[in-house]
Design an enzyme around this catalytic site. Structure first.
Site, PDB file in Angstrom:
ATOM      1  CG  ASN A  76      -0.475  -0.307   2.503  1.00 43.64           C
ATOM      2  OD1 ASN A  76       0.486  -1.033   2.654  1.00 43.64           O
ATOM      3  ND2 ASN A  76      -1.093   0.262   3.526  1.00 43.64           N
ATOM      4  CD  GLU A  92      -1.416   4.651   4.632  1.00 48.38           C
ATOM      5  OE1 GLU A  92      -0.943   5.488   5.426  1.00 48.38           O
ATOM      6  OE2 GLU A  92      -2.104   3.678   4.998  1.00 48.38           O
ATOM      7  CB  CYS A  99     -10.878  -2.743   0.720  1.00 49.99           C
ATOM      8  SG  CYS A  99     -10.362  -1.953  -0.814  1.00 49.99           S
ATOM      9  CB  CYS A 155      -8.868  -4.427  -3.540  1.00 53.01           C
ATOM     10  SG  CYS A 155      -7.700  -3.100  -3.196  1.00 53.01           S
ATOM     11  CD  GLU A 159      -5.342  -5.775  -1.385  1.00 48.19           C
ATOM     12  OE1 GLU A 159      -4.875  -4.620  -1.283  1.00 48.19           O
ATOM     13  OE2 GLU A 159      -5.962  -6.336  -0.472  1.00 48.19           O
TER      14      GLU A 159
HETATM   15  N1  THU Z   1      -5.320  -1.468   2.552  1.00 51.73           N
HETATM   16  C1  THU Z   1      -4.793  -2.260   1.578  1.00 51.73           C
HETATM   17  O1  THU Z   1      -3.655  -2.052   1.126  1.00 51.73           O
HETATM   18  N2  THU Z   1      -5.556  -3.267   1.091  1.00 51.73           N
HETATM   19  C2  THU Z   1      -6.818  -3.540   1.517  1.00 51.73           C
HETATM   20  O2  THU Z   1      -7.508  -4.334   0.900  1.00 51.73           O
HETATM   21  C3  THU Z   1      -7.336  -2.888   2.718  1.00 51.73           C
HETATM   22  C4  THU Z   1      -6.638  -1.638   3.108  1.00 51.73           C
HETATM   23  C5  THU Z   1      -4.519  -0.339   3.022  1.00 51.73           C
HETATM   24  C6  THU Z   1      -5.058   1.007   2.624  1.00 51.73           C
HETATM   25  C7  THU Z   1      -4.470   1.895   3.688  1.00 51.73           C
HETATM   26  O3  THU Z   1      -3.162   2.288   3.269  1.00 51.73           O
HETATM   27  C8  THU Z   1      -4.345   0.996   4.904  1.00 51.73           C
HETATM   28  O4  THU Z   1      -4.447  -0.338   4.427  1.00 51.73           O
HETATM   29  C9  THU Z   1      -5.421   1.230   5.956  1.00 51.73           C
HETATM   30  O5  THU Z   1      -6.676   1.193   5.405  1.00 51.73           O
END
Ligand code: THU
Length: 160
Positions: A61, A63, A112, A115, A74
């Site tokens: 991820n 940010e 999520c 994704c 993902e």
């Molecule tokens: N996150 C993911 O990378 N994948 C997911 O399917 C759920 C959430 C990340 C997004 C954000 O950077 C952190 O987790 C908290 O939500």
């Protein structure tokens, strides 16, 4: 009329229950997780993808101070693969998530909703299922046979 949708999934108690390829994906996702850029949530997610040609690519991820500009592990990984290997089928995707500070209580972290929708697009495009595994740092793993199992009534191009 009432109808039911059933999904089946596999639960692995730990990494030893996985086969060699799956263990490799686990390791690659775990490594990728360590490089996640998540200074705001401190929730780190890593993802490893096995392509039909046998190659494994990973991502995490990313940010952003403007929160919605960040992206999940993902989609970061998938979009890079889509951009670089548009004709290569995706066989498996392995996800590991959890807070930066290890917690015994973190369950396996599923993708999520956004994704799942993105994953469905690639499954539809390649006309072949993608096996999805999600895990935590305790090495508990859950596997579904297809992304569609995680998103019944998904939106797709036939509606357009
Ligand atoms: N996150 C993911 O990378 N994948 C997911 O399917 C759920 C959430 C990340 C997004 C954000 O950077 C952190 O987790 C908290 O939500």
């Amino acid at each position: 009329m009432k109808k039911n949708i059933q999904i089946s999934y596999q639960q692995f108690a730990d990494r030893n229950a996985l086969d060699e390829t799956e263990r490799m994906l686990f390791e690659r996702a775990k490594q990728a997780r360590e490089n996640a850029y998540a200074p705001y949530s401190n929730f780190l997610v890593g993802c490893a993808v096995l392509l039909e040609n046998g190659e494994i690519y990973s991502g995490n991820n990313q940010e952003n101070a403007a929160f919605p500009s960040g992206l999940c592990a993902e989609r970061t990984t998938l979009f890079w693969i889509g951009a670089n290997f548009p004709h290569e089928k995706i066989k498996k995707i392995f996800i590991i998530g959890g807070p930066r500070a290890f917690s015994e209580k973190t369950p396996p972290i599923p993708p999520c909703g956004a994704c799942r929708q993105s994953l469905i697009e690639y499954e539809t495009k390649q006309n072949e299922n993608i096996e999805l595994y999600f895990s935590n740092l305790n090495e508990e793993v859950i596997k579904v046979h297809s992304i569609k199992d995680l998103l019944p009534f998904y939106f797709n191009a036939t509606f357009l």
